[in-house]
Design an enzyme around this catalytic site. Structure first.
Site, PDB file in Angstrom:
ATOM      1  N   CYS A  72     -61.570  66.072  22.872  1.00 48.44           N
ATOM      2  CA  CYS A  72     -60.766  67.060  22.175  1.00 48.44           C
ATOM      3  C   CYS A  72     -59.341  67.068  22.736  1.00 48.44           C
ATOM      4  O   CYS A  72     -59.136  67.138  23.943  1.00 48.44           O
ATOM      5  CB  CYS A  72     -61.438  68.410  22.354  1.00 48.44           C
ATOM      6  SG  CYS A  72     -60.336  69.791  22.436  1.00 48.44           S
ATOM      7  N   GLU A  73     -58.367  66.970  21.838  1.00 50.55           N
ATOM      8  CA  GLU A  73     -56.979  66.871  22.301  1.00 50.55           C
ATOM      9  C   GLU A  73     -56.435  68.216  22.797  1.00 50.55           C
ATOM     10  O   GLU A  73     -55.377  68.265  23.403  1.00 50.55           O
ATOM     11  CB  GLU A  73     -56.084  66.291  21.204  1.00 50.55           C
ATOM     12  CG  GLU A  73     -55.853  67.199  20.022  1.00 50.55           C
ATOM     13  CD  GLU A  73     -55.003  66.536  18.939  1.00 50.55           C
ATOM     14  OE1 GLU A  73     -54.941  65.297  18.901  1.00 50.55           O
ATOM     15  OE2 GLU A  73     -54.415  67.272  18.134  1.00 50.55           O
ATOM     16  N   HIS A  74     -57.138  69.293  22.547  1.00 50.61           N
ATOM     17  CA  HIS A  74     -56.672  70.591  23.030  1.00 50.61           C
ATOM     18  C   HIS A  74     -57.126  70.883  24.462  1.00 50.61           C
ATOM     19  O   HIS A  74     -56.470  71.608  25.189  1.00 50.61           O
ATOM     20  CB  HIS A  74     -57.183  71.723  22.122  1.00 50.61           C
ATOM     21  CG  HIS A  74     -56.571  71.692  20.759  1.00 50.61           C
ATOM     22  ND1 HIS A  74     -57.154  72.271  19.659  1.00 50.61           N
ATOM     23  CD2 HIS A  74     -55.410  71.126  20.327  1.00 50.61           C
ATOM     24  CE1 HIS A  74     -56.378  72.068  18.601  1.00 50.61           C
ATOM     25  NE2 HIS A  74     -55.319  71.372  18.974  1.00 50.61           N
ATOM     26  N   HIS A  75     -58.292  70.352  24.853  1.00 51.29           N
ATOM     27  CA  HIS A  75     -58.852  70.693  26.163  1.00 51.29           C
ATOM     28  C   HIS A  75     -59.232  69.480  27.005  1.00 51.29           C
ATOM     29  O   HIS A  75     -59.660  69.634  28.149  1.00 51.29           O
ATOM     30  CB  HIS A  75     -60.099  71.569  25.996  1.00 51.29           C
ATOM     31  CG  HIS A  75     -59.849  72.822  25.213  1.00 51.29           C
ATOM     32  ND1 HIS A  75     -60.048  72.918  23.864  1.00 51.29           N
ATOM     33  CD2 HIS A  75     -59.393  74.034  25.610  1.00 51.29           C
ATOM     34  CE1 HIS A  75     -59.739  74.135  23.445  1.00 51.29           C
ATOM     35  NE2 HIS A  75     -59.329  74.828  24.487  1.00 51.29           N
ATOM     36  N   GLN A 114     -61.902  66.743  15.572  1.00 54.87           N
ATOM     37  CA  GLN A 114     -62.940  66.340  14.625  1.00 54.87           C
ATOM     38  C   GLN A 114     -62.373  66.173  13.201  1.00 54.87           C
ATOM     39  O   GLN A 114     -62.736  65.252  12.480  1.00 54.87           O
ATOM     40  CB  GLN A 114     -64.065  67.382  14.623  1.00 54.87           C
ATOM     41  CG  GLN A 114     -65.202  67.023  13.686  1.00 54.87           C
ATOM     42  CD  GLN A 114     -66.362  67.998  13.766  1.00 54.87           C
ATOM     43  OE1 GLN A 114     -66.497  68.743  14.752  1.00 54.87           O
ATOM     44  NE2 GLN A 114     -67.202  68.004  12.764  1.00 54.87           N
ATOM     45  N   HIS A 142     -69.022  70.646  20.453  1.00 54.06           N
ATOM     46  CA  HIS A 142     -67.769  70.635  21.200  1.00 54.06           C
ATOM     47  C   HIS A 142     -67.961  71.303  22.554  1.00 54.06           C
ATOM     48  O   HIS A 142     -68.279  72.501  22.613  1.00 54.06           O
ATOM     49  CB  HIS A 142     -66.689  71.384  20.413  1.00 54.06           C
ATOM     50  CG  HIS A 142     -66.302  70.684  19.151  1.00 54.06           C
ATOM     51  ND1 HIS A 142     -65.100  70.050  19.004  1.00 54.06           N
ATOM     52  CD2 HIS A 142     -66.974  70.492  18.002  1.00 54.06           C
ATOM     53  CE1 HIS A 142     -65.041  69.502  17.808  1.00 54.06           C
ATOM     54  NE2 HIS A 142     -66.174  69.759  17.169  1.00 54.06           N
ATOM     55  N   CYS A 144     -65.699  72.131  24.576  1.00 51.70           N
ATOM     56  CA  CYS A 144     -64.704  73.188  24.803  1.00 51.70           C
ATOM     57  C   CYS A 144     -65.144  74.510  24.182  1.00 51.70           C
ATOM     58  O   CYS A 144     -64.668  75.571  24.569  1.00 51.70           O
ATOM     59  CB  CYS A 144     -63.320  72.760  24.303  1.00 51.70           C
ATOM     60  SG  CYS A 144     -63.239  72.407  22.554  1.00 51.70           S
TER      61      CYS A 144
HETATM   62 ZN   LIG Z   1     -61.080  71.780  22.424  1.00 51.84          ZN
END
Ligand SMILES: [Zn+2]
Length: 182
Positions: A72-75, A114, A142, A144
């Site tokens: 995941c590119e956010h976490h 995703q 996920h 995260c």
């Molecule tokens: Zn994430």
């Protein structure tokens, strides 16, 4: 560079990067990142071949439940699950079936989301194969979501992308029946 950065993260969270259990961790993480982010070196999917089918096939071609693993590119935490890919050939153009899991790997091996994976698989197939339609269905868990905050363990996120013929309800229904049958 990654090795150094991981050492810094370990120190920042209050660890001792020199304790025996962690000494080799920064190197190990660097090697692992090279693998899980391998698509960053190669921006374009080239590992495929398009064939001419002997007969003018216009039935759904379906590859179901291809496993994938991504970050995941956010976490920078893993998300993983399965992808089902369907297309309807046009002008007898078909792609080697083993290349579809390769495409799934290709779009997954970078920091991403995703929703992006779903769209990139469909758009790449639309681009290289120019079929009558593409359908991509991704189901994923996920880390995260599951490891932090509201712990909704085992909840699945489902994303879809339909193009061309798959935008019509009848074709969509045919696909759903095939997904249940395989
Ligand atoms: Zn994430």
């Amino acid at each position: 560079m990654i090795t150094q950065a991981v050492r810094q993260i370990l120190t920042a969270v209050g660890e001792d990067p020199d304790r025996p259990g962690l000494v080799e961790t920064p190197d190990r993480v660097a090697r692992m990142y090279a693998e899980v982010f391998s698509s960053l070196e190669d921006r374009e999917f080239k590992d495929y071949k398009i064939f001419d089918s002997d007969h003018d096939q216009d039935e759904i071609v379906l590859v179901k439940d291809i496993p994938f693993y991504s970050m995941c590119e956010h976490h920078l935490l893993p998300f993983f699950g399965t992808v089902s890919v369907a297309y309807i050939p046009k002008d007898g153009k078909i792609i080697g079936l083993s290349k579809i899991p390769r495409l799934v790997d290709f779009v997954s091996h970078k920091p991403t989301l995703q929703e992006n994976i779903t769209a990139e698989i469909a758009q790449t197939l639309d681009h290289i194969l120019k079929p009558a339609g593409v359908a991509v269905i991704v189901k994923a868990r996920h880390m995260c979501m599951e490891m932090r905050g509201v712990k909704k363990t085992n909840s699945q996120t489902r994303t879809t992308y339909y193009s061309g013929a798959f935008k019509t309800p009848q074709t969509r229904q045919d696909l759903m029946l095939q997904l249940q049958a395989v």
